[in-house]
Write an enzyme that holds these catalytic residues in place. Structure first.
Site, PDB file in Angstrom:
ATOM      1  N   TYR A  50      -6.910   6.751   4.399  1.00  0.00           N
ATOM      2  CA  TYR A  50      -6.458   5.414   3.471  1.00  0.00           C
ATOM      3  C   TYR A  50      -5.530   4.447   4.084  1.00  0.00           C
ATOM      4  CZ  TYR A  50      -5.695   2.389  -0.661  1.00  0.00           C
ATOM      5  OH  TYR A  50      -5.763   1.280  -1.636  1.00  0.00           O
ATOM      6  N   GLU A  72       0.716  -1.417  -0.458  1.00  0.00           N
ATOM      7  CA  GLU A  72      -0.244   0.184   0.176  1.00  0.00           C
ATOM      8  C   GLU A  72       0.863   1.472  -0.234  1.00  0.00           C
ATOM      9  OE1 GLU A  72      -3.268   0.575  -0.593  1.00  0.00           O
ATOM     10  OE2 GLU A  72      -4.129  -1.597  -0.800  1.00  0.00           O
ATOM     11  N   ASP A  83      -9.462   4.136  -3.099  1.00  0.00           N
ATOM     12  CA  ASP A  83      -8.316   4.483  -3.488  1.00  0.00           C
ATOM     13  C   ASP A  83      -9.236   5.434  -5.530  1.00  0.00           C
ATOM     14  OD1 ASP A  83      -9.229   2.693  -5.502  1.00  0.00           O
ATOM     15  OD2 ASP A  83      -7.149   1.627  -5.353  1.00  0.00           O
TER      16      ASP A  83
END
Length: 372
Positions: A138, A55, A156
């Protein structure tokens, strides 16, 4: 339909519809999920370290570009404790070429924090994850959902696109982010939260693409408002992109036999801690003569030669043009304070950002460096 009416109509659907969309997504995902190096196989538990590492790497970067870097990192540092014990310089060297280098510094800081403060175990809640360096809302949601199956929906770019089309969100990004977040949450299944998120990510990457989406293959096509309107490619709505002011400067490629003069950038700021050749400030409207006056001072240096052309590079907030000058130093010439000589043959092991790889290739007449 306005964003507010879309939310009212779509975030509180009838019971059959509430169940059908998430289940349709999961059924599609079970058949078509992407095979990615950081993704656990079907039925296997996800490794929080691999989820977190991927990520961070995927921020502002494509899956194709990240793949080789991810493999290199896990081969050298197979878990967060190993990475936490590494030096920041080693992490920056391994990261070189992937761009957005503050991510690498935050990556190392986070690994150190997890190792020292959490015994090498990632917190399993969004709140705990957000307290770690370099992990924002996020990323915390993505790790919580994918690694720990917490019922949360990370959003995303792929998910933004799917949701904005599905509900025809008219408000422009970034103002529409809160609404898209709320609408995306309606697509969470009662179980398998991580798979729900990854299903939407894969749907955006493979079916609901920016150009020419394959709507006929989409498991949600019957409910998609943008498809019904024939306006798929106009979503998500975006404000016109602003380009930064061009900055200009000079870079100085100095060789001493088969060695090159380099220095490390300050830890804070753009390209912090990375290796570079000496250079001028990067300023808007800077004249070449002014930039050249900032050349490093070495005794016995040959006359500066200006290479034909300029090196161009585009950062997130501004484009850059660099004039490149070359010169040769005599044997045993000492490097100025804060600089050092490194063998040209070992440059691949230096933490050189792409802009410096371009500069060095231009100055030494090497094959062009890859662009970022």
């Amino acid at each position: 339909m306005s964003p507010k009416s879309a939310l009212k109509a779509k975030s509180e659907p009838s019971q059959p519809e509430t169940a059908s969309r998430p289940l349709a997504l999961l059924a599609w995902y079970d058949r078509h999920r992407r095979h990615l190096p950081w993704r656990a196989a079907s039925g296997e538990a996800s490794d929080p370290y691999r989820v977190w590492l991927s990520e961070i790497m995927l921020q502002q970067t494509t899956v194709k570009a990240v793949g080789p870097y991810f493999e290199k990192f896990v081969a050298r540092w197979p878990d967060v404790t190993a990475l936490g014990r590494a030096s920041q310089d080693d992490v920056l060297r391994m990261w070189a070429g992937l761009g957005y280098y503050s991510r690498a510094r935050n990556l190392h800081a986070c690994a150190v924090a997890v190792t020292r403060e959490h015994g090498g175990v990632f917190p399993d809640t969004e709140e705990g994850l957000r307290a770690l360096p370099g992990i924002g809302p996020y990323t915390a949601a993505a790790i919580a959902a994918i690694a720990f199956d917490r019922r949360t929906m990370p959003v995303d770019g792929n998910i933004e696109r799917v949701v904005s089309r599905l509900f025809a969100v008219e408000e422009e990004l970034p103002q529409s982010k809160p609404l898209i977040q709320q609408l995306a949450a309606t697509l969470l299944a009662d179980a398998r939260a991580g798979d729900s998120a990854q299903a939407l990510m894969d749907l955006g990457a493979s079916i609901c693409t920016p150009k020419k989406p394959a709507c006929s293959l989409c498991p949600l096509n019957d409910d998609c408002i943008a498809r019904a309107q024939g306006t798929q490619e106009s979503f998500p709505r975006k404000a016109p992109k602003k380009s930064g002011t061009l900055r200009r400067g000079a870079a100085f490629v100095v060789t001493r036999g088969d060695e090159l003069l380099v220095r490390s950038r300050p830890e804070k700021g753009l390209l912090g801690g990375m290796t570079e050749v000496p250079g001028s400030d990067w300023l808007a409207g800077q004249e070449d003569a002014t930039a050249k006056q900032q050349a490093p001072a070495l005794k016995g240096l040959s006359r500066w030669q200006r290479r034909v052309g300029v090196v161009t590079h585009v950062f997130t907030h501004f484009p850059l043009e660099l004039v490149v000058y070359t010169a040769k130093a005599e044997a045993r010439t000492r490097a100025p304070a804060g600089m050092r000589w490194v063998p040209i043959a070992t440059l691949a092991g230096e933490a050189l950002p792409n802009v410096m790889r371009k500069v060095i290739a231009h100055g030494l007449r090497l094959p062009p460096a890859p662009s970022s």
